[in-house]
Every structure is written in C-alpha cells, then in structure tokens.
Design an enzyme around this catalytic site. Sequence first.
Site, PDB file in Angstrom:
ATOM      1  N   CYS A 331       0.820  -1.210   0.000  1.00 26.40           N
ATOM      2  CA  CYS A 331       0.000   0.000   0.000  1.00 26.40           C
ATOM      3  C   CYS A 331       0.860   1.268   0.000  1.00 26.40           C
ATOM      4  CB  CYS A 331      -0.983  -0.048   1.174  1.00 26.40           C
ATOM      5  SG  CYS A 331      -2.400   0.996   0.848  1.00 26.40           S
ATOM      6  N   HIS A 435      -3.766  -5.512   1.384  1.00 24.03           N
ATOM      7  CA  HIS A 435      -3.466  -5.822   2.782  1.00 24.03           C
ATOM      8  C   HIS A 435      -3.920  -7.250   3.058  1.00 24.03           C
ATOM      9  CE1 HIS A 435      -2.335  -1.813   3.909  1.00 24.03           C
ATOM     10  NE2 HIS A 435      -3.435  -1.320   3.366  1.00 24.03           N
TER      11      HIS A 435
HETATM   12  N1  LIG Z   1      -3.028   1.867   3.778  1.00 21.53           N
HETATM   13  C1  LIG Z   1      -2.095   2.608   3.215  1.00 21.53           C
HETATM   14  O1  LIG Z   1      -0.916   2.322   3.294  1.00 21.53           O
HETATM   15  C2  LIG Z   1      -2.574   3.879   2.570  1.00 21.53           C
HETATM   16  C3  LIG Z   1      -1.540   4.510   1.719  1.00 21.53           C
HETATM   17  C4  LIG Z   1      -1.851   5.957   1.439  1.00 21.53           C
HETATM   18  N2  LIG Z   1      -1.884   6.689   2.670  1.00 21.53           N
HETATM   19  C5  LIG Z   1      -3.150   6.094   0.682  1.00 21.53           C
HETATM   20  O2  LIG Z   1      -4.175   6.401   1.271  1.00 21.53           O
HETATM   21  O3  LIG Z   1      -3.174   5.893  -0.499  1.00 21.53           O
END
Ligand SMILES: NC(=O)CC[C@H](N)C(=O)O
Length: 494
Positions: A331, A435
Amino acid sequence: MKAIMVVGTTSHAGKSLLSAAICRILARRGWRVAPFKGQNMALNSYVTTSGGEIGYAQAVQAWAAGVTPTVDMNPILLKPQGNMTSQVILKGKAVGRVSATDYYEQYFEVGWQAITESLQHLAADFDLLVCEGAGSPAEINLKHRDLTNMRVAKHLNASTLLVVDIDRGGAFAHVVGTLELLEPEERALIRGIVINKFRGQRSLLDSGIQWLEERTGIPVLGVIPWIEEVFPAEDSLDLLERKSHKEQGELEIAVIRLPRISNFTDFDPLEAEPSVLLKYVSPKQDLGHPDAVIIPGSKTTIADLLILQRTGMAEAIQQYAAAGGTVLGICGGFQMLGKFLADPEGVEGEAGRFKGLSLLPIQTVITGQKIARQRQVVSNFPQVGLPVAGYEIHQGRSRLVESPDTAPNTYQALFDDSSLGLVDNYQSVWGTYLHGIFDNGAWRRAWLNRLRQQRGLKSLPTGVSNYRKQREMVLNTLAAIVEANLDLTKILPS
Ligand SMILES: NC(=O)CC[C@H](N)C(=O)O
C-alpha cells in the site's frame, strides 16, 4: 440489549484481548454475541464485506465471536495523521480530517448518533454485546467528550469489568483511583475487577485482592496470567516495546517502522512462521543484511517517505535493491517504491509532488476519495494461479509511468488485476495494494520459498491453510486461559 462492558484503568490494560476472549467463551456457550467499540483510535484497520473500514481489533473480536465483522461493531474510527489531526471514519466511511480540538465540536453529536444507531442494528441480530472502552474512563478533562466508555455502559446498563495491568505496577492505586473518579451511577455499573498480565507468585497476591475487595466493595473476578503477545499491538507505540520472541530464524525479514505505519497486522502471519525472524527497523537504524525488506503501509505516505530520505534509509534500501536484495512495499510502501508521489490537495499533509524510491515504474496521486474493499484475485507471482484474498484501503491511485524502462518485459502484474501490484523482471522488487496478503498460506509459502532458494535452504511445504485457521487456534488458547481464570457468572446477564 444485554451487554458486558470492558473498561481499563489505562490504555494497554489488555481490554481488546480480554474482550476477544470473552466473545469466544460466550459464543461457545451458545450466546449470539458481538463485539462493540463505539470509538476506536488506531491505524490498524480492516475492511468489511460491505466495504466499510473498522478497527482491526473489532474484526478479530468478531471472528472470536464466530460472526462476520460489520461497521456497526466500530462506528467511529479515528486514524491519527500527525499534527494532532485524525482522519474520521464514520460508519465505515472516511468523512474528513479533523484536529483534536475541533473533533468535539464537529463530531460529538454525530458520533453519538452513529453509536446509538449501530447499537440498535446490533440489537436486532445479537443477544449480547461485549463492549470495549478506550483508554481510561476517568480522564477528568476528557470525560465530557468521551463517546466510548461509561456513556455507552450507562446507555446499555452494561455489567462492567474494570481491567488493570499489574505488570506495570501501581495496580491497586489505579483501581482505587479510577473508581474514586467515576460518578456514583458509573461506579455502580462496575461489577468486577480483573487483574491482568500477572506473572508473579499467585499466593503473594491474595492479601492484595482481599484488601481491594474490602476497600472497593467490588469483587476481583479474575487474575489473568501474563500471556505472551499473541496478537498485534493495537498501535505503533506498542511496536516500540515489542520484542521478538525469537532469537534467530533461517530467514530474516526487516519491516521498516515508519512513523505512521499502518496495517502492520499484515505481518502477523510472517511473524508466526517458525523459520522467519521478523524485525521492525526504525528509519534511523542500520538496515543490516536481511533476506527481504518490507516497506509497510502508511497513513501519511509522503511524510514518511521524506523521513526515509532524510535519515538515509531510502538510499540504504535503494542500494540494497541494486545489490539484488528483495524489497517489497504494501500500500503506502508500494506507492513509495514508485517514481513520483503527489498529494495535490494536501489530503495527507503538505501538498506537493515528490520523488519516490524509483524502484518500480509507477506514479501515485493521493486523492480525496478512499478505496476500501475486499478483493479476491489470482496470482502471477511467485507462482501462477494461486488464489489470493485481501483488502484495499487507500486514497492514492497509482499508474504506470510511460518511459523506456516500463516496456512490458521489465515488469509484470502481480495478480490478474494489474492495478493491484507489480513485480520487476528480476522478481526481486514488488509492491501491492493488498493488505492481508500474507494471510494466504500457499502464496506466503511460495514467496518464502523463493527467498529460501536464494539462500540454498530446502523449500517449505506450500499446502498450508489460511492464517485465519491459525488465528482460530490462538483465539481458542486465549479463551481457554481466560475462562480458567475469570469468573463470568457474576456479570453474565440472565
Ligand atoms: N493503507 C495505506 O498504506 C494507505 C496509503 C496511502 N496513505 C493512501 O491512502 O493511499
């Protein structure tokens, strides 16, 4: 509706685990039980089947209760974003970003409404709720704005357990002081005290228990022994204290401990692999020579990337990759592996466009619209054709950067949906939006076996089940320990 409430004298008293254990114990006894936490503050979150985001701890508690997690189980989730601000997730949806000072003004009424509505929904499907408080119910300066502790207990007339962590010391003072600071009608709801994380000799505690019961008039219903950490820490502060139980492993995997690390529950299945030594490495520490480096998710991707660059960790990772090392990003970490990241509207912090680690040919734009959904895909890497389940939680949108090095033979889609991740053609750098990817047993083992091959180690069997099954065993063990040491009869509604 019938309800039990678990409040703690402090944060980290063990409320989440105890609530999970009680959910499992009561579900086994035939109750239709569900967990509930009015408001949670955490960066570990889960996505429900309807695409709503809730705290990961509530998802674990739902699994403990043998039910499917829903947004009603955690109607408000605050995700800290730095500078005393948090993203507000209301009934599963991101509705804005707010400072701690404005939260009360803007969200107290709406928040309470969401909580009572969720409680109504849950009442339709369940006989009993196991509610978890947050922090301490006796924070004098914050009580008027507390949406989670005794306000919910009073609303439900819930039999309440007060849990204290005896390991940190001061347990008697914590219990007496907390009770002293509650309003009489709140105190009347406290039906039992639970002493948690006890590792001393039990006989030495007896005189203390007797004193506590006489002094407070409330029975000590349980003394729960110290249980080795079986579940992820709720927030990244806990990671600081967390020590690996293993001294060594055949493979060493380093997870970069980003300041706003999110969803580090992703790595629990790796931690549970007997042959893997998982280390959390802070950006200021030496990277060492691990078999793989993981850049995890982040709530503030660009700010965390800049810290990697400022501390020299970014360069260390680039050098490690150039020398053939395995680097992967999940992510926010995936986004960092790209060439550019932009946050034109300042959704996560300062607006701007920044250079990434340039290890994958993508660029990312952070947008106001959040994607949260469960996914089922099929892998192309490390083995073709494996089913993989996981969930997306991101506001960034990534796309390929057009340049000579993005010719199709220089990278490959990780899954049948190419927007979910890429692997470079050396198959050493990869990133994904999924995830929970390591929960997939066969996929995880296939990837570990690649690392093992590089080290000349024998392959591990890949016919292993999803981590969910392992989690079930952990929940059973936890429930058995709690059941043997906690008398629930005094607080169970008839
Ligand atoms: N869950 C995350 O790592 C989110 C990654 C980043 N903050 C986004 O919203 O795209």
